[in-house]
Write an enzyme that holds these catalytic residues in place. Structure first.
Site, short mmCIF file in Angstrom:
data_model
loop_
_atom_site.label_atom_id
_atom_site.label_comp_id
_atom_site.label_asym_id
_atom_site.label_seq_id
_atom_site.Cartn_x
_atom_site.Cartn_y
_atom_site.Cartn_z
N ARG A 128 24.53 36.74 43.04
CA ARG A 128 24.09 35.25 43.22
C ARG A 128 24.96 34.76 44.56
O ARG A 128 24.64 33.44 44.97
CB ARG A 128 24.78 34.53 42.14
CG ARG A 128 26.20 34.54 41.72
CD ARG A 128 26.38 33.75 40.33
NE ARG A 128 26.26 32.66 40.39
CZ ARG A 128 26.84 31.51 41.18
NH1 ARG A 128 27.68 32.00 41.92
NH2 ARG A 128 26.57 30.43 41.03
N GLU A 148 38.07 56.06 24.69
CA GLU A 148 39.64 55.76 25.05
C GLU A 148 39.96 55.53 26.67
O GLU A 148 40.68 55.22 27.04
CB GLU A 148 40.49 56.65 24.46
CG GLU A 148 40.78 56.45 22.89
CD GLU A 148 41.14 54.90 22.54
OE1 GLU A 148 42.25 54.71 22.84
OE2 GLU A 148 40.34 54.43 21.83
N ASP A 174 31.46 29.66 51.56
CA ASP A 174 32.57 30.25 52.23
C ASP A 174 33.91 29.75 51.79
O ASP A 174 35.11 30.19 52.08
CB ASP A 174 32.72 29.65 53.82
CG ASP A 174 31.48 30.32 54.59
OD1 ASP A 174 30.95 31.67 54.40
OD2 ASP A 174 30.92 29.74 55.34
N PRO A 216 40.77 48.65 31.58
CA PRO A 216 41.74 47.53 31.17
C PRO A 216 42.81 47.85 32.12
O PRO A 216 43.51 46.64 32.13
CB PRO A 216 42.03 48.05 29.75
CG PRO A 216 40.64 48.62 29.43
CD PRO A 216 40.27 49.74 30.46
C1 9D3 Z 1 44.71 50.74 22.79
C2 9D3 Z 1 44.23 50.99 24.14
N1 9D3 Z 1 43.05 50.28 24.47
C3 9D3 Z 1 43.41 50.05 25.96
C4 9D3 Z 1 43.70 48.43 26.25
C5 9D3 Z 1 42.03 51.28 24.61
C6 9D3 Z 1 40.69 51.02 25.28
C7 9D3 Z 1 39.99 49.78 24.88
C8 9D3 Z 1 38.79 49.52 25.49
C9 9D3 Z 1 40.42 51.59 26.26
C10 9D3 Z 1 39.23 51.50 27.00
C11 9D3 Z 1 38.35 50.25 26.22
C12 9D3 Z 1 36.98 50.09 26.92
N2 9D3 Z 1 37.48 48.71 28.01
C13 9D3 Z 1 36.88 48.84 29.20
O1 9D3 Z 1 36.38 49.99 29.59
C14 9D3 Z 1 37.21 47.73 30.26
C15 9D3 Z 1 37.74 46.76 29.91
C16 9D3 Z 1 38.11 45.75 28.81
O2 9D3 Z 1 38.32 46.43 27.78
N3 9D3 Z 1 38.44 44.48 29.00
C17 9D3 Z 1 38.82 44.01 30.15
N4 9D3 Z 1 38.00 44.46 31.29
C18 9D3 Z 1 37.43 45.80 31.32
S1 9D3 Z 1 36.88 46.61 32.32
C19 9D3 Z 1 36.76 48.14 31.39
#
Ligand code: 9D3
Length: 248
Positions: free
Chosen positions: A154, A116, A169, A89
């Site tokens: 793709r 987490e 492109d 995230p």
């Molecule tokens: C409260 C803190 N959270 C962080 C925003 C905890 C948390 C939530 C979800 C930590 C890891 C995750 C798992 N999500 C991913 O690994 C993830 C993700 C996402 O949740 N949203 C958008 N893109 C991605 S890429 C990996």
């Protein structure tokens, strides 16, 4: 190209790799996918891959050691060590330019987080780039990694249709930077809703103008910032501008 994926849930990838138009890319050597499970490198009877966070707090953290052993295995199988991408995230949101860049590469090692997150020491030592899908929460990095791989597969020449290959492109995922026109198929009348008459006319010039007008109107209504960008890049001609004026 080769992508190594480090994931606690390799089985999530099975249907994805075996289904749809991207299957050809994954089943050929074109886009080779190799899965690695940190649990296979975890020690002890319990094969722990996660533990409680130092300092307290909710949830669990993925341990650095099983991740680093899985990474070493992946890198050792590659002709050249790959860049390491973490789906997180905290990453920059994925876009078409980033997909094109990786589609033209030798591949990478993709690390999928769960719980987490990962022990920061693994991130600091090995991760080159972090990618997110956007500002919303999913349960882990696996779906984001599959979205990334689908977008790359793709773009491979053998997967692209003729229609798409013209687009390959282009900087923008939208043709000419405009949204697509509406599509219709049989029947001509669906429970009282007809197909726009012009599409049944057989008049190719009128059909092309209608589609262009629909794209312009739809884009002006739903994504006005794309009209500004299309204008700036010289993608709109006098007929386009007249249509937009008339309907402003
Ligand atoms: C409260 C803190 N959270 C962080 C925003 C905890 C948390 C939530 C979800 C930590 C890891 C995750 C798992 N999500 C991913 O690994 C993830 C993700 C996402 O949740 N949203 C958008 N893109 C991605 S890429 C990996």
């Amino acid at each position: 190209m080769r992508f190594d994926v480090i994931t606690l849930f390799p089985e999530l990838f099975d249907p994805f790799l075996r289904t749809g138009i991207t299957r050809r890319a994954f089943e050929s050597e074109q886009v080779k996918i190799c899965l690695h499970n940190p649990r296979d490198y975890a020690h002890g009877n319990y094969r722990r891959v996660d533990d409680r966070p130092f300092g307290g707090g909710p949830g669990m953290v993925m341990m650095a050691e099983p991740l680093s052993l899985a990474l070493a295995q992946a890198q050792g199988q590659r002709a050249q060590p790959g860049k390491v991408i973490l789906f997180s995230p905290q990453g920059r949101a994925l876009d078409h330019v980033t997909v094109q860049r990786w589609a033209a590469s030798e591949g990478a090692v993709l690390v999928c987080g769960r719980y987490e997150g990962l022990d920061q020491r693994f991130v600091d030592r090995y991760v080159d780039e972090q990618i997110s899908l956007g500002d919303f929460v999913v349960s882990g990095g696996e779906l984001p990694a599959m979205v990334f791989l689908d977008a790359i597969a793709r773009l491979q020449p053998e997967v692209l249709s003729d229609a798409q290959s013209h687009q390959q492109d282009s900087f923008n995922p939208h043709l000419d930077g405009l949204l697509d026109c509406p599509h219709y198929t049989r029947p001509e009348d669906w429970h009282g809703s007809p197909v726009p008459e012009v599409l049944l006319s057989g008049h190719h010039e009128r059909i092309e103008r209608w589609r262009r007008d629909q794209r312009l109107l739809l884009t002006a209504r739903l994504r006005p910032e794309l009209i500004v960008a299309a204008r700036a890049s010289g993608a709109l001609d006098a007929a386009d501008e007249r249509l937009l004026d008339r309907t402003a």
